[in-house]
Motif scaffolding. Structure first.
Motif, PDB file in Angstrom:
ATOM      1  N   ALA A 262       3.624   1.675   1.523  1.00 57.86           N
ATOM      2  CA  ALA A 262       3.665   0.379   2.195  1.00 57.86           C
ATOM      3  C   ALA A 262       4.245  -0.699   1.280  1.00 57.86           C
ATOM      4  O   ALA A 262       5.065  -1.524   1.702  1.00 57.86           O
ATOM      5  CB  ALA A 262       2.263  -0.013   2.655  1.00 57.86           C
ATOM      6  N   ARG A 263       3.817  -0.690   0.024  1.00 59.63           N
ATOM      7  CA  ARG A 263       4.342  -1.678  -0.923  1.00 59.63           C
ATOM      8  C   ARG A 263       5.831  -1.476  -1.169  1.00 59.63           C
ATOM      9  O   ARG A 263       6.598  -2.452  -1.255  1.00 59.63           O
ATOM     10  CB  ARG A 263       3.574  -1.575  -2.240  1.00 59.63           C
ATOM     11  CG  ARG A 263       2.197  -2.220  -2.196  1.00 59.63           C
ATOM     12  CD  ARG A 263       1.408  -1.934  -3.459  1.00 59.63           C
ATOM     13  NE  ARG A 263       0.216  -2.777  -3.550  1.00 59.63           N
ATOM     14  CZ  ARG A 263      -0.750  -2.592  -4.435  1.00 59.63           C
ATOM     15  NH1 ARG A 263      -0.672  -1.591  -5.311  1.00 59.63           N
ATOM     16  NH2 ARG A 263      -1.794  -3.408  -4.467  1.00 59.63           N
ATOM     17  N   LEU A 264       6.248  -0.224  -1.268  1.00 61.02           N
ATOM     18  CA  LEU A 264       7.659   0.072  -1.514  1.00 61.02           C
ATOM     19  C   LEU A 264       8.532  -0.480  -0.394  1.00 61.02           C
ATOM     20  O   LEU A 264       9.605  -1.046  -0.640  1.00 61.02           O
ATOM     21  CB  LEU A 264       7.851   1.586  -1.635  1.00 61.02           C
ATOM     22  CG  LEU A 264       9.270   2.088  -1.918  1.00 61.02           C
ATOM     23  CD1 LEU A 264       9.724   1.620  -3.303  1.00 61.02           C
ATOM     24  CD2 LEU A 264       9.327   3.600  -1.831  1.00 61.02           C
ATOM     25  N   LEU A 265       8.062  -0.334   0.855  1.00 63.43           N
ATOM     26  CA  LEU A 265       8.844  -0.770   2.005  1.00 63.43           C
ATOM     27  C   LEU A 265       8.715  -2.271   2.262  1.00 63.43           C
ATOM     28  O   LEU A 265       9.330  -2.790   3.202  1.00 63.43           O
ATOM     29  CB  LEU A 265       8.422   0.013   3.252  1.00 63.43           C
ATOM     30  CG  LEU A 265       8.816   1.494   3.201  1.00 63.43           C
ATOM     31  CD1 LEU A 265       8.164   2.258   4.339  1.00 63.43           C
ATOM     32  CD2 LEU A 265      10.335   1.655   3.253  1.00 63.43           C
TER      33      LEU A 265
ATOM     34  N   GLU B  14       1.206  -1.017  10.868  1.00 65.03           N
ATOM     35  CA  GLU B  14       0.090  -0.510  10.070  1.00 65.03           C
ATOM     36  C   GLU B  14       0.356  -0.737   8.585  1.00 65.03           C
ATOM     37  O   GLU B  14      -0.544  -1.148   7.829  1.00 65.03           O
ATOM     38  CB  GLU B  14      -0.116   0.970  10.337  1.00 65.03           C
ATOM     39  CG  GLU B  14      -1.290   1.549   9.551  1.00 65.03           C
ATOM     40  CD  GLU B  14      -1.252   3.060   9.459  1.00 65.03           C
ATOM     41  OE1 GLU B  14      -2.331   3.673   9.554  1.00 65.03           O
ATOM     42  OE2 GLU B  14      -0.152   3.617   9.267  1.00 65.03           O
ATOM     43  N   GLN B  15       1.586  -0.496   8.152  1.00 62.31           N
ATOM     44  CA  GLN B  15       1.903  -0.682   6.736  1.00 62.31           C
ATOM     45  C   GLN B  15       1.812  -2.149   6.335  1.00 62.31           C
ATOM     46  O   GLN B  15       1.388  -2.463   5.214  1.00 62.31           O
ATOM     47  CB  GLN B  15       3.292  -0.115   6.446  1.00 62.31           C
ATOM     48  CG  GLN B  15       3.335   1.401   6.537  1.00 62.31           C
ATOM     49  CD  GLN B  15       4.648   1.966   6.059  1.00 62.31           C
ATOM     50  OE1 GLN B  15       5.636   1.259   5.908  1.00 62.31           O
ATOM     51  NE2 GLN B  15       4.665   3.268   5.808  1.00 62.31           N
ATOM     52  N   THR B  16       2.194  -3.027   7.235  1.00 59.44           N
ATOM     53  CA  THR B  16       2.038  -4.457   6.956  1.00 59.44           C
ATOM     54  C   THR B  16       0.569  -4.807   6.801  1.00 59.44           C
ATOM     55  O   THR B  16       0.188  -5.600   5.923  1.00 59.44           O
ATOM     56  CB  THR B  16       2.669  -5.288   8.083  1.00 59.44           C
ATOM     57  OG1 THR B  16       4.081  -5.029   8.138  1.00 59.44           O
ATOM     58  CG2 THR B  16       2.448  -6.778   7.856  1.00 59.44           C
ATOM     59  N   ALA B  17      -0.280  -4.210   7.647  1.00 64.83           N
ATOM     60  CA  ALA B  17      -1.714  -4.451   7.555  1.00 64.83           C
ATOM     61  C   ALA B  17      -2.268  -3.949   6.216  1.00 64.83           C
ATOM     62  O   ALA B  17      -3.166  -4.576   5.626  1.00 64.83           O
ATOM     63  CB  ALA B  17      -2.437  -3.775   8.718  1.00 64.83           C
TER      64      ALA B  17
END
Length: 225
Positions: A145-148, A97-100
């Motif tokens: 999401a950007r941080l990871l 989801e975070q990649t999306a």
């Protein structure tokens, strides 16, 4: 040996089962009739499904297998195993989801690019509509999401692989972002991350938080004051 059932495949030839990649080629017999017989054995037992899910690891195949167990009769031990096998899937899904989210909004814009910064201010509103949430909540999701995918990519990689659960990932990011006031904040955060990441999955939440705080104070004695 080609096990792909193409248009020129002989009658009775079937696709190789997904688990065949884990079998040594020397142990595989090129026999279409045998593969057909394996496929005709019918549904797997609960024990076989659990074993297959554990071999599959985190991802769609394991999720599919675990989902087939709903409504079946399981022992208490098997039910516990199901819960254990779902943990990597939770991490994998969260990472996906975070990649999306990053695919939608892109990386953090260059602060000197005023047009890009202005456009980025609308990203939380766009995501909020999909999440049925407030722009503030969406902005927090974008930042995480950007941080990871950048400064703490090593932690993000563990999440996306399903080897680190979302709660421990949150503990890491929530603590290490506090090093932002350090002169070399990103480098300091990555230093602590590198020291803690290999054992994070085996720690309780309290142990991990304590280790993170200790690491932060080691690189910045004024951290937390």
């Amino acid at each position: 040996m080609d096990l792909d059932a193409g248009t020129d495949a002989p009658p009775g030839w079937v696709d190789a089962p997904w688990w065949l990649d884990a079998v040594a080629e020397s142990d595989v017999v090129e026999c279409p009739e045998l593969l057909a017989a394996v496929n005709d054995l019918g549904p797997m037992t609960v024990a076989e499904t659990l074993l297959a899910a554990s071999v599959a690891g985190a991802g769609p195949e394991a999720i599919r297998l675990l989902t087939t167990l709903r409504g079946q009769s399981l022992t208490d031990e098997q039910r516990l195993t199901v819960i254990e096998l779902w943990q990597p899937q939770v991490g994998w899904l969260t990472g996906a989801e975070q990649t999306a989210i990053v695919d939608l909004v892109g990386p953090e814009p260059d602060p000197t690019d005023k047009r890009a910064v202005l456009a980025d201010e609308f990203a939380p509103h766009e995501l909020a509509a999909a999440l049925h949430a407030t722009p503030g909540h969406a902005a927090a999701r974008i930042a995480a999401a950007r941080l990871l995918h950048s400064a703490l990519k090593a932690t993000g990689d563990r999440l996306r692989a399903g080897t680190l659960d979302p709660y421990r990932v949150w503990l890491i990011t929530d603590t290490l972002t506090g090093l932002g006031s350090h002169p070399t904040g990103v480098a300091a955060a990555r230093q602590v991350e590198a020291e803690i990441l290999g054992r994070a999955a085996s720690m309780t939440g309290g142990q991990l938080r304590k280790a993170l705080r200790k690491g932060c104070r080691a690189v910045d004695p004024d951290w937390g004051t």
